[in-house]
Design a protein around this motif. Structure first.
Motif, mmCIF file in Angstrom:
data_model
loop_
_atom_site.group_PDB
_atom_site.id
_atom_site.type_symbol
_atom_site.label_atom_id
_atom_site.label_comp_id
_atom_site.label_asym_id
_atom_site.label_seq_id
_atom_site.Cartn_x
_atom_site.Cartn_y
_atom_site.Cartn_z
ATOM 1 N N VAL A 196 23.780 83.477 64.503
ATOM 2 C CA VAL A 196 23.808 83.170 65.932
ATOM 3 C C VAL A 196 24.763 84.041 66.744
ATOM 4 O O VAL A 196 24.574 84.190 67.950
ATOM 5 C CB VAL A 196 24.093 81.672 66.191
ATOM 6 N N ALA A 197 25.758 84.636 66.102
ATOM 7 C CA ALA A 197 26.755 85.439 66.826
ATOM 8 C C ALA A 197 26.128 86.551 67.669
ATOM 9 O O ALA A 197 26.505 86.719 68.836
ATOM 10 C CB ALA A 197 27.797 85.996 65.862
ATOM 11 N N PRO A 198 25.170 87.318 67.139
ATOM 12 C CA PRO A 198 24.571 88.372 67.974
ATOM 13 C C PRO A 198 23.832 87.819 69.200
ATOM 14 O O PRO A 198 23.847 88.433 70.266
ATOM 15 C CB PRO A 198 23.596 89.078 67.026
ATOM 16 N N ILE A 199 23.200 86.668 69.049
ATOM 17 C CA ILE A 199 22.479 86.042 70.164
ATOM 18 C C ILE A 199 23.462 85.648 71.259
ATOM 19 O O ILE A 199 23.257 85.932 72.438
ATOM 20 C CB ILE A 199 21.695 84.805 69.670
ATOM 21 N N VAL A 200 24.542 85.017 70.860
ATOM 22 C CA VAL A 200 25.558 84.569 71.816
ATOM 23 C C VAL A 200 26.198 85.774 72.505
ATOM 24 O O VAL A 200 26.397 85.779 73.722
ATOM 25 C CB VAL A 200 26.612 83.684 71.111
ATOM 26 N N SER A 201 26.477 86.803 71.743
ATOM 27 C CA SER A 201 27.083 88.017 72.294
ATOM 28 C C SER A 201 26.154 88.697 73.308
ATOM 29 O O SER A 201 26.603 89.125 74.371
ATOM 30 C CB SER A 201 27.433 88.981 71.160
ATOM 31 N N ARG A 202 24.876 88.793 72.988
ATOM 32 C CA ARG A 202 23.905 89.400 73.921
ATOM 33 C C ARG A 202 23.833 88.623 75.231
ATOM 34 O O ARG A 202 23.534 89.191 76.286
ATOM 35 C CB ARG A 202 22.515 89.459 73.292
ATOM 36 N N ALA A 203 24.089 87.331 75.184
ATOM 37 C CA ALA A 203 24.085 86.499 76.389
ATOM 38 C C ALA A 203 25.404 86.605 77.149
ATOM 39 O O ALA A 203 25.613 85.908 78.142
ATOM 40 C CB ALA A 203 23.805 85.046 76.017
ATOM 41 N N ASP A 204 26.296 87.472 76.661
ATOM 42 C CA ASP A 204 27.623 87.682 77.239
ATOM 43 C C ASP A 204 28.452 86.399 77.225
ATOM 44 O O ASP A 204 29.171 86.086 78.164
ATOM 45 C CB ASP A 204 27.520 88.241 78.657
ATOM 46 N N LEU A 205 28.305 85.656 76.116
ATOM 47 C CA LEU A 205 29.078 84.437 75.910
ATOM 48 C C LEU A 205 29.956 84.590 74.683
ATOM 49 O O LEU A 205 29.834 85.562 73.938
ATOM 50 C CB LEU A 205 28.139 83.233 75.738
ATOM 51 N N PHE A 206 30.832 83.624 74.478
ATOM 52 C CA PHE A 206 31.751 83.601 73.337
ATOM 53 C C PHE A 206 31.314 82.484 72.393
ATOM 54 O O PHE A 206 31.084 81.357 72.837
ATOM 55 C CB PHE A 206 33.174 83.339 73.847
#
Length: 161
Positions: free
Chosen positions: A13-23
């Motif tokens: 899930v980390a790449p998905i969250v990062s692409r959404a510009d979230l932490f």
């Protein structure tokens, strides 16, 4: 569930969250007949909160990757959320996200402080604490490593501003 499964889900899930510009705040999996996979996301920095549309989009993408990879063999419930208004504060990032907000802190010395976060860095947090019985407001700085417990609080106007 094991820490290995949580780590595997976090990697998914980390790449998905990062692409959404979230932490990515955390990934936890509860034990039970039907495990709960809880993914907590937040803004990377600054004031404000994650909007509902962003949470929904990230949730959909996480659900799709979880279905594809299937890291949990049994049925489970996926919950994607934000930390909430009243949350535990454990890192310098948590305090920096609370600038201007009400917090309660307990120190190693047993001191309990309640005030607004004025500033924060990697080492400390500075609070503006209202005066009692006509005394003026004061600022105090606390080293993060001296804090034993801290939470953000909802302000119902009890401290003014």
């Amino acid at each position: 569930m094991s820490k290995a499964i949580e780590a595997r889900i976090e990697a998914l899930v980390a790449p998905i969250v990062s692409r959404a510009d979230l932490f990515l705040e955390s990934v936890t999996v509860t034990r039970g007949k039907e495990p709960l996979v809880r993914v907590t996301v937040d803004l990377k920095e600054g004031a404000g909160s994650v909007d509902a549309d962003s949470v929904l989009q990230v949730s959909r993408e996480i659900s799709a990757v979880m279905d594809e990879d299937d890291p949990i063999e049994s049925a489970y419930t996926l919950e994607v959320s934000t930390p909430g208004a009243e949350r535990k504060l454990e890192t310098a990032r948590h305090f920096s996200r609370c600038i201007g907000h009400l917090v309660e802190i307990k120190t190693e010395a047993g001191e309990r402080l309640k005030g607004r976060v004025v500033s924060s860095d990697d080492q400390s947090v500075t609070l503006s604490i209202p005066g009692k019985k006509g005394k003026p407001e004061r600022e105090t700085t606390v080293a993060l490593d001296k804090i034993t417990k801290a939470h953000s609080r909802i302000d119902f106007g009890s401290l003014g501003k």
